[in-house]
Motif scaffolding. Structure first.
Motif, PDB file in Angstrom:
ATOM      1  N   UNK A  10       0.804  -1.221   0.000  1.00  0.00           N
ATOM      2  CA  UNK A  10       0.000   0.000   0.000  1.00  0.00           C
ATOM      3  C   UNK A  10       0.839   1.274   0.000  1.00  0.00           C
ATOM      4  N   UNK A  11       0.141   2.373  -0.275  1.00  0.00           N
ATOM      5  CA  UNK A  11       0.685   3.736  -0.181  1.00  0.00           C
ATOM      6  C   UNK A  11      -0.297   4.551   0.654  1.00  0.00           C
ATOM      7  N   UNK A  12       0.228   5.362   1.562  1.00  0.00           N
ATOM      8  CA  UNK A  12      -0.605   6.288   2.329  1.00  0.00           C
ATOM      9  C   UNK A  12      -0.170   7.703   1.984  1.00  0.00           C
ATOM     10  N   UNK A  13      -1.146   8.565   1.728  1.00  0.00           N
ATOM     11  CA  UNK A  13      -0.824   9.961   1.405  1.00  0.00           C
ATOM     12  C   UNK A  13      -1.908  10.886   1.945  1.00  0.00           C
ATOM     13  N   UNK A  14      -1.541  12.123   2.297  1.00  0.00           N
ATOM     14  CA  UNK A  14      -2.557  13.100   2.709  1.00  0.00           C
ATOM     15  C   UNK A  14      -3.556  13.308   1.576  1.00  0.00           C
ATOM     16  N   UNK A  15      -4.795  13.569   1.938  1.00  0.00           N
ATOM     17  CA  UNK A  15      -5.834  13.716   0.919  1.00  0.00           C
ATOM     18  C   UNK A  15      -5.657  15.003   0.121  1.00  0.00           C
ATOM     19  N   UNK A  16      -5.125  16.037   0.757  1.00  0.00           N
ATOM     20  CA  UNK A  16      -5.039  17.312   0.054  1.00  0.00           C
ATOM     21  C   UNK A  16      -3.974  18.220   0.648  1.00  0.00           C
ATOM     22  N   UNK A  17      -3.683  19.285  -0.102  1.00  0.00           N
ATOM     23  CA  UNK A  17      -2.864  20.418   0.348  1.00  0.00           C
ATOM     24  C   UNK A  17      -1.410  20.085   0.633  1.00  0.00           C
ATOM     25  N   UNK A  18      -0.857  19.074  -0.012  1.00  0.00           N
ATOM     26  CA  UNK A  18       0.578  18.822   0.106  1.00  0.00           C
ATOM     27  C   UNK A  18       1.173  18.723  -1.288  1.00  0.00           C
ATOM     28  N   UNK A  19       2.503  18.734  -1.364  1.00  0.00           N
ATOM     29  CA  UNK A  19       3.171  18.725  -2.655  1.00  0.00           C
ATOM     30  C   UNK A  19       4.472  17.951  -2.539  1.00  0.00           C
ATOM     31  N   UNK A  20       5.011  17.536  -3.685  1.00  0.00           N
ATOM     32  CA  UNK A  20       6.348  16.966  -3.737  1.00  0.00           C
ATOM     33  C   UNK A  20       6.571  15.731  -2.904  1.00  0.00           C
ATOM     34  N   UNK A  21       5.539  14.924  -2.695  1.00  0.00           N
ATOM     35  CA  UNK A  21       5.725  13.705  -1.919  1.00  0.00           C
ATOM     36  C   UNK A  21       5.650  13.920  -0.419  1.00  0.00           C
ATOM     37  N   UNK A  22       5.313  15.135   0.029  1.00  0.00           N
ATOM     38  CA  UNK A  22       5.245  15.427   1.455  1.00  0.00           C
ATOM     39  C   UNK A  22       4.151  14.592   2.117  1.00  0.00           C
ATOM     40  N   UNK A  23       4.515  13.881   3.175  1.00  0.00           N
ATOM     41  CA  UNK A  23       3.551  13.083   3.921  1.00  0.00           C
ATOM     42  C   UNK A  23       3.201  11.763   3.288  1.00  0.00           C
ATOM     43  N   UNK A  24       3.854  11.430   2.172  1.00  0.00           N
ATOM     44  CA  UNK A  24       3.548  10.185   1.458  1.00  0.00           C
ATOM     45  C   UNK A  24       4.497   9.075   1.900  1.00  0.00           C
ATOM     46  N   UNK A  25       3.939   7.903   2.163  1.00  0.00           N
ATOM     47  CA  UNK A  25       4.732   6.719   2.488  1.00  0.00           C
ATOM     48  C   UNK A  25       4.343   5.610   1.515  1.00  0.00           C
ATOM     49  N   UNK A  26       5.317   5.065   0.809  1.00  0.00           N
ATOM     50  CA  UNK A  26       5.062   4.018  -0.175  1.00  0.00           C
ATOM     51  C   UNK A  26       5.606   2.672   0.312  1.00  0.00           C
ATOM     52  N   UNK A  27       5.280   1.634  -0.440  1.00  0.00           N
ATOM     53  CA  UNK A  27       5.834   0.290  -0.192  1.00  0.00           C
ATOM     54  C   UNK A  27       5.512  -0.206   1.219  1.00  0.00           C
ATOM     55  N   UNK A  28       4.261  -0.035   1.637  1.00  0.00           N
ATOM     56  CA  UNK A  28       3.831  -0.454   2.974  1.00  0.00           C
ATOM     57  C   UNK A  28       3.388  -1.915   2.926  1.00  0.00           C
ATOM     58  N   UNK A  47       2.010   0.623   8.277  1.00  0.00           N
ATOM     59  CA  UNK A  47       0.784   1.340   7.922  1.00  0.00           C
ATOM     60  C   UNK A  47       0.430   2.348   9.009  1.00  0.00           C
ATOM     61  N   UNK A  48       0.509   1.933  10.271  1.00  0.00           N
ATOM     62  CA  UNK A  48       0.197   2.842  11.375  1.00  0.00           C
ATOM     63  C   UNK A  48       1.096   4.065  11.357  1.00  0.00           C
ATOM     64  N   UNK A  49       2.395   3.843  11.193  1.00  0.00           N
ATOM     65  CA  UNK A  49       3.336   4.964  11.149  1.00  0.00           C
ATOM     66  C   UNK A  49       3.013   5.896   9.992  1.00  0.00           C
ATOM     67  N   UNK A  50       2.679   5.301   8.835  1.00  0.00           N
ATOM     68  CA  UNK A  50       2.375   6.109   7.653  1.00  0.00           C
ATOM     69  C   UNK A  50       1.115   6.943   7.850  1.00  0.00           C
ATOM     70  N   UNK A  51       0.111   6.361   8.494  1.00  0.00           N
ATOM     71  CA  UNK A  51      -1.143   7.081   8.726  1.00  0.00           C
ATOM     72  C   UNK A  51      -0.914   8.292   9.621  1.00  0.00           C
ATOM     73  N   UNK A  52      -0.187   8.094  10.727  1.00  0.00           N
ATOM     74  CA  UNK A  52       0.026   9.213  11.643  1.00  0.00           C
ATOM     75  C   UNK A  52       0.947  10.262  11.034  1.00  0.00           C
ATOM     76  N   UNK A  53       1.850   9.839  10.189  1.00  0.00           N
ATOM     77  CA  UNK A  53       2.677  10.816   9.480  1.00  0.00           C
ATOM     78  C   UNK A  53       1.810  11.641   8.540  1.00  0.00           C
ATOM     79  N   UNK A  54       0.894  10.983   7.839  1.00  0.00           N
ATOM     80  CA  UNK A  54       0.026  11.673   6.891  1.00  0.00           C
ATOM     81  C   UNK A  54      -0.923  12.640   7.585  1.00  0.00           C
ATOM     82  N   UNK A  55      -1.427  12.256   8.768  1.00  0.00           N
ATOM     83  CA  UNK A  55      -2.403  13.081   9.470  1.00  0.00           C
ATOM     84  C   UNK A  55      -1.835  14.415   9.952  1.00  0.00           C
ATOM     85  N   UNK A  56      -0.515  14.544   9.952  1.00  0.00           N
ATOM     86  CA  UNK A  56       0.093  15.831  10.290  1.00  0.00           C
ATOM     87  C   UNK A  56      -0.336  16.908   9.296  1.00  0.00           C
TER      88      UNK A  56
END
Length: 344
Positions: A125-143, A149-158
């Motif tokens: 999986x990949x987790x990414x913020x739904x909106x308002x980010x750019x350049x891969x900010x807050x995105x975690x790939x290869x989950x 997944x948990x770490x990626x979600x909390x990183x994205x929620x920032x």
């Protein structure tokens, strides 16, 4: 203490810790928006009158026509659609552009659903913020694990209250630059990387490369390679560390997500793109009705139609970085802005 309470504590802890990092990230290392600087230089090269306006913008005049660099040429609707990845996917699917990854939208309150869906689908999986980010900010790939997944979600929620969990698509990253419904240029995007010499560690190779990059002050320059937790995790996944010494000629990619401001590179591949891919992107431009956009594609083979290669549309950006492309492409953008582009 309930699991829901623990999730909330982890969320607010991450907001505080990552928030300061994000403020540092968005400042970048440039003294102005590279795309604006590129347009300014190209307009001056064409003999146009360019004057600084306000807040880093420029007023450009050619004859009786005036354009402003640094102000979005698109409508608020188009900008909002493309800044919201969920809305972009929904609009594309609604209009028959189904080459998007499997995705679902979640919030902090539905994190258990995200976990269960991840375990049920058993997909990388990949987790990414739904909106308002750019350049891969807050995105975690290869989950591949619930823990990651948990770490990626909390990183994205920032970066926002909603996030997407998508299927990870194997392939290379490409940026298709379009003006109106016309393709201008296509580049392949490569995550930050170094090439071994059999003697230096990865950290030493990064330092040497960054010395070269800092000396280049043109708007088209490559940004310095940033060493952060993403780089360290990517190396760990490869069984490496910053102290690893790559073999002579061995290329080591330092990230799984492309981020220009963190040191990625581009290569012009316009001449080999399959015509169906170009038509597909131009159709998307007509549907979203944007003026200047960069369409991000992930595919294993850009010389084949997306349906054949299994490729997908990853994002549509209404503020595409012109530094990804060559000067000739930026000159074309100037021509289009002043209605001087040649017919098809």
């Amino acid at each position: 203490m309930t699991k829901g309470t623990m999730d909330s504590i982890r969320y607010y802890y991450n907001v505080g810790r990552r928030g300061l990092e994000y403020m540092s990230e968005i400042q970048g290392e440039s003294t102005g928006d590279p795309s604006i600087m590129i347009l300014r230089e190209c307009a001056l090269d064409k003999g146009m009158k360019v004057e600084e306006f306000v807040n880093g913008t420029y007023e450009c005049t050619n004859g009786k026509k005036t354009r402003f660099f640094g102000m979005p040429p698109d409508s608020g609707t188009a900008i909002w659609l493309c800044s919201n990845k969920f809305a972009t996917y929904e609009l594309l699917k609604k209009n028959g552009f189904d080459r998007v990854p499997y995705y679902r939208k979640y919030t902090l309150g539905t994190i258990n659903e995200a976990r269960e869906d991840f375990k049920t689908r058993d997909k990388v999986a990949v987790v990414k913020p739904c909106s308002q980010t750019f350049g891969g900010t807050g995105v975690t790939a290869n989950i591949r694990t619930v823990r990651k997944l948990n770490k990626a979600i909390f990183r994205s929620l920032v970066y926002g209250s909603e996030y997407l969990v998508e299927d990870h698509i194997e392939g290379d990253n490409f940026r298709v630059l379009c003006y109106g419904d016309r393709m201008l240029n296509v580049v392949q995007r490569l995550p930050a990387n170094v090439t071994g010499d059999g003697a230096n560690t990865i950290k030493q190779l990064i330092d040497k490369e960054n010395v070269k990059r800092v000396e280049d002050r043109s708007p088209f320059r490559l940004y310095s390679i940033k060493v952060d937790k993403d780089v360290e995790q990517t190396l760990r996944d490869k069984g490496m560390s910053l102290n690893h010494v790559p073999a002579d000629g061995e290329r080591v990619f330092l990230r799984t997500v492309c981020n220009h401001e963190a040191g990625d590179e581009t290569t012009d591949i316009t001449s080999i793109v399959h015509p169906d891919v170009i038509s597909y992107c131009e159709g998307i431009m007509r549907t979203i009705n944007t003026t200047l956009s960069g369409i991000d594609i992930i595919t294993t083979d850009i010389t084949k139609p997306l349906a054949e290669s299994g490729g997908v549309i990853n994002e549509v950006n209404t503020s595409p970085g012109l530094m990804f492309h060559d000067r000739a492409t930026s000159m074309k953008v100037i021509d289009h802005l002043f209605d001087q582009a040649p017919p098809r």
